[in-house]
Scaffold this active site. Structure first.
Site, PDB file in Angstrom:
ATOM      1  N   ASP A   1      -0.798  -2.019   4.734  1.00  0.00           N
ATOM      2  CA  ASP A   1      -1.555  -0.771   4.714  1.00  0.00           C
ATOM      3  C   ASP A   1      -2.200  -0.592   3.339  1.00  0.00           C
ATOM      4  O   ASP A   1      -2.195   0.489   2.765  1.00  0.00           O
ATOM      5  CB  ASP A   1      -0.631   0.407   5.034  1.00  0.00           C
ATOM      6  CG  ASP A   1      -1.403   1.681   5.343  1.00  0.00           C
ATOM      7  OD1 ASP A   1      -2.579   1.581   5.757  1.00  0.00           O
ATOM      8  OD2 ASP A   1      -0.831   2.775   5.178  1.00  0.00           O
TER       9      ASP A   1
ATOM     10  N   GLY B   1       0.829  -1.204   0.000  1.00  0.00           N
ATOM     11  CA  GLY B   1       0.000   0.000   0.000  1.00  0.00           C
ATOM     12  C   GLY B   1       0.859   1.248   0.000  1.00  0.00           C
ATOM     13  O   GLY B   1       1.162   1.809   1.052  1.00  0.00           O
TER      14      GLY B   1
ATOM     15  N   HIS C   1      -8.769  -2.117   2.477  1.00  0.00           N
ATOM     16  CA  HIS C   1      -9.354  -2.336   3.800  1.00  0.00           C
ATOM     17  C   HIS C   1     -10.568  -3.252   3.799  1.00  0.00           C
ATOM     18  O   HIS C   1     -11.277  -3.344   4.799  1.00  0.00           O
ATOM     19  CB  HIS C   1      -9.724  -0.989   4.430  1.00  0.00           C
ATOM     20  CG  HIS C   1      -8.525  -0.175   4.819  1.00  0.00           C
ATOM     21  ND1 HIS C   1      -7.769   0.500   3.894  1.00  0.00           N
ATOM     22  CD2 HIS C   1      -7.940   0.061   6.026  1.00  0.00           C
ATOM     23  CE1 HIS C   1      -6.782   1.136   4.520  1.00  0.00           C
ATOM     24  NE2 HIS C   1      -6.863   0.878   5.801  1.00  0.00           N
TER      25      HIS C   1
ATOM     26  N   HIS D   1      -1.654  -1.387   9.909  1.00  0.00           N
ATOM     27  CA  HIS D   1      -2.216  -0.050  10.095  1.00  0.00           C
ATOM     28  C   HIS D   1      -3.738  -0.096  10.081  1.00  0.00           C
ATOM     29  O   HIS D   1      -4.341  -1.011   9.527  1.00  0.00           O
ATOM     30  CB  HIS D   1      -1.719   0.884   8.995  1.00  0.00           C
ATOM     31  CG  HIS D   1      -1.955   2.325   9.281  1.00  0.00           C
ATOM     32  ND1 HIS D   1      -2.252   3.250   8.306  1.00  0.00           N
ATOM     33  CD2 HIS D   1      -1.958   3.017  10.454  1.00  0.00           C
ATOM     34  CE1 HIS D   1      -2.398   4.437   8.853  1.00  0.00           C
ATOM     35  NE2 HIS D   1      -2.236   4.325  10.161  1.00  0.00           N
ATOM     36  N   ASP D   2      -4.343   0.896  10.708  1.00  0.00           N
ATOM     37  CA  ASP D   2      -5.799   1.055  10.772  1.00  0.00           C
ATOM     38  C   ASP D   2      -6.473  -0.101  11.503  1.00  0.00           C
ATOM     39  O   ASP D   2      -7.478  -0.658  11.037  1.00  0.00           O
ATOM     40  CB  ASP D   2      -6.390   1.228   9.367  1.00  0.00           C
ATOM     41  CG  ASP D   2      -5.935   2.510   8.706  1.00  0.00           C
ATOM     42  OD1 ASP D   2      -5.778   3.521   9.424  1.00  0.00           O
ATOM     43  OD2 ASP D   2      -5.714   2.521   7.486  1.00  0.00           O
TER      44      ASP D   2
ATOM     45  N   SER E   1      -0.896  -6.924  -4.893  1.00  0.00           N
ATOM     46  CA  SER E   1      -0.180  -7.585  -3.801  1.00  0.00           C
ATOM     47  C   SER E   1      -0.172  -9.110  -3.885  1.00  0.00           C
ATOM     48  O   SER E   1       0.897  -9.720  -3.761  1.00  0.00           O
ATOM     49  CB  SER E   1      -0.773  -7.123  -2.462  1.00  0.00           C
ATOM     50  OG  SER E   1      -0.271  -7.858  -1.385  1.00  0.00           O
TER      51      SER E   1
ATOM     52  N   GLY F   1      -5.527   3.128  -6.595  1.00  0.00           N
ATOM     53  CA  GLY F   1      -6.323   3.542  -5.445  1.00  0.00           C
ATOM     54  C   GLY F   1      -7.126   2.405  -4.857  1.00  0.00           C
ATOM     55  O   GLY F   1      -7.633   1.550  -5.594  1.00  0.00           O
TER      56      GLY F   1
END
Length: 221
Positions: free
Chosen positions: A146, A51, A149, A174-175, A129, A80
């Site tokens: 990251d 990411g 989501h 993350h997040d 990925s 994105g």
């Protein structure tokens, strides 16, 4: 014995991080940097990020890699993630390619690294990925998740890259929002975090706001 002073980026690196387009807060960035420095110094292996977006966190990984004589690798298709598409709160029209009408964060990312003077310390892989993870042949000292989501994307990132993490290396997610009230894009990263702990292959090192750092202690991912 006094606790060790946390590793901190150079002022110019931190300034470049703060100036870069992206969403990671400074506190979490400093925690990521400390984890990256620790992993790079201890293992001397590449630091891998899933990411990239526009390179905000890649600046920190690249600086840590430079200090340890290794390299940062960042993987992104640069179109994105779901929450960055038109109609969503995190959409940025400045990173839309006017010719094809799609998100393209790669040019902004390259400018970000150039301004920070860190281009030679980063290998940027443009691709999805799971596909990149399948062809990756070596071990890494840090995996920073990251990317997307959704459960599908976060799970694919974990399943694809965690096996490439060396024992003793760090998994950074993350997040991570344990409370649904606090989350902003879904709890998929939190579920990945729980899965990693439940595997028995990871132990938690630190938690800084929504950033979790885990150490790979064994097999069984």
């Amino acid at each position: 014995m006094a606790p060790a002073t946390p590793a901190a980026p150079k002022p110019e690196t931190l300034a470049a991080f703060e100036a870069a387009k992206g969403f990671m807060p400074v506190r979490e960035g400093l925690a990521l940097y400390e984890a990256a420095v620790s992993a790079a110094r201890e293992l001397g292996l590449p630091l891998l990020e899933v990411g990239t977006y526009c390179g905000r966190s890649a600046i920190l990984l690249a600086d840590a890699a430079r200090e340890a004589g290794t390299v940062a690798v960042t993987v992104d298709h640069h179109r994105g993630s779901e929450e960055q598409q038109p109609g969503w709160d995190y959409h940025d029209p400045e990173v839309v390619d006017p010719e094809v009408g799609l998100m393209d964060t790669l040019p902004t990312f390259r400018r970000t690294l150039h301004k920070a003077g860190l281009e030679e310390h980063v290998i940027a892989i443009v691709g999805r990925s799971p596909q990149v993870a399948k062809m990756w042949g070596g071990k890494v000292g840090l995996v920073f998740i990251d990317g997307g989501h959704t459960d599908e994307h976060a799970t694919n990132d974990y399943e694809g890259w965690a096996p490439h993490l060396a024992v003793g290396g760090l998994l950074v997610i993350h997040d991570v929002f344990p409370d649904p009230v606090d989350e902003w894009t879904g709890q998929a990263p939190y579920r990945v975090y729980l899965r990693a702990l439940a595997s028995g292959a990871f132990s938690e090192v630190s938690a800084t706001d929504s950033l979790r750092v885990l150490r790979r202690t064994g097999q069984g991912i």
